[in-house]
Design a protein around this motif. Structure first.
Motif: not given
Length: 256
Positions: A186-191, A218-223
């Motif tokens: 778990p916790g190995r993909l980010g977007y 997916w660990v997601i962040r937004t710009l």
């Protein structure tokens, strides 16, 4: 968790090269990361190079770093998403490989026929095929495609001449086996999403993320307000998002 920051491998997108990370590299280094960049065969102006060739190039860099005992995370832009995911296929059992972060990148399943997908939507109106020579292709108006709305005119002027013809075989071939489809840890993909992206629109980014497991995977962040090239327009914000995601990767990687 190690006290030292891992090495970030930066994987460029189609038509780009390692030059595109010129401003992103110091922003990540300022947070303590070491940086490795890769120039992929797809933009070497050699027709016939495929996603498999590009993935092999990235994998060689990652495996070399892991052999040296370094901790590694990958940041992949646009076309580089499926390439990075293919490059780390089978490597997620190595706890020094922390994970992969897709930067407004594509998420495609293993075995997808991209040529058939392109034909099904009537082609890509923003490219010229077999240009400048057979087997290569270029974008018709890259300045209006890759960089709006937030890259400054002087940086657009700097970047456009450095774009290279792309191998058609790389974008119309079969997608290699993808690590994101593995269970892994778990916790190995980010977007990192970019809300004003004209190349890979936000709605499409969201659809791909949801189809690939969503926020459970997916660990997601937004710009907010960023177009397709945040490594030029807002490298400090990209670096901060990468740092947040890497910290979550580190929390999720199992101990020996």
């Amino acid at each position: 968790m190690s006290a030292s920051k891992p090495t970030i491998v930066l994987v460029h997108g189609a038509w780009h090269g390692s030059w595109c990370w010129k401003f992103q590299t110091p922003a990540l280094e300022a947070l303590g990361y070491a940086i490795e960049t890769v120039d992929m065969p797809c933009t070497s102006s050699v027709a016939g190079t495929t996603q498999f060739d590009d993935a092999a190039r990235v994998r060689s860099v990652v495996e070399s770093l892991l052999t040296e005992g370094k901790r590694v995370a990958i940041v992949a832009h646009s076309y580089g998403g499926p390439i990075a995911s293919a490059a780390i296929k089978g490597l997620l059992d190595n706890r020094n490989l922390l994970g992969m972060i897709a930067l407004c990148a594509y998420i495609f399943p293993s075995g997808m026929d991209q040529g058939a997908a392109i034909r099904s939507i009537g082609g890509l109106p923003y490219v010229n095929w077999d240009s400048p020579t057979e087997g290569l292709f270029v974008t018709k108006d890259p300045g209006s495609l890759f960089f709006p709305p937030d890259v400054s005119p002087d940086l657009v002027e700097w970047a456009v001449p450095q774009l290279s013809p792309q191998s058609m075989a790389a974008n119309t071939g079969i997608v290699p086996p993808q690590a994101w489809q593995d269970d892994g840890y778990p916790g190995r993909l980010g977007y990192i999403r970019c809300t004003e992206d004209m190349v890979n629109p936000l709605a499409q980014q969201n659809t791909m993320i949801e189809g690939a497991g969503g926020s459970d995977k997916w660990v997601i962040r937004t710009l907010e307000g960023s177009g397709h090239s945040p490594f030029l327009s807002r490298p400090a914000e990209v670096a901060a998002a990468v740092d947040e995601i890497v910290k979550q990767f580190e929390a999720g990687v199992p101990s020996k």
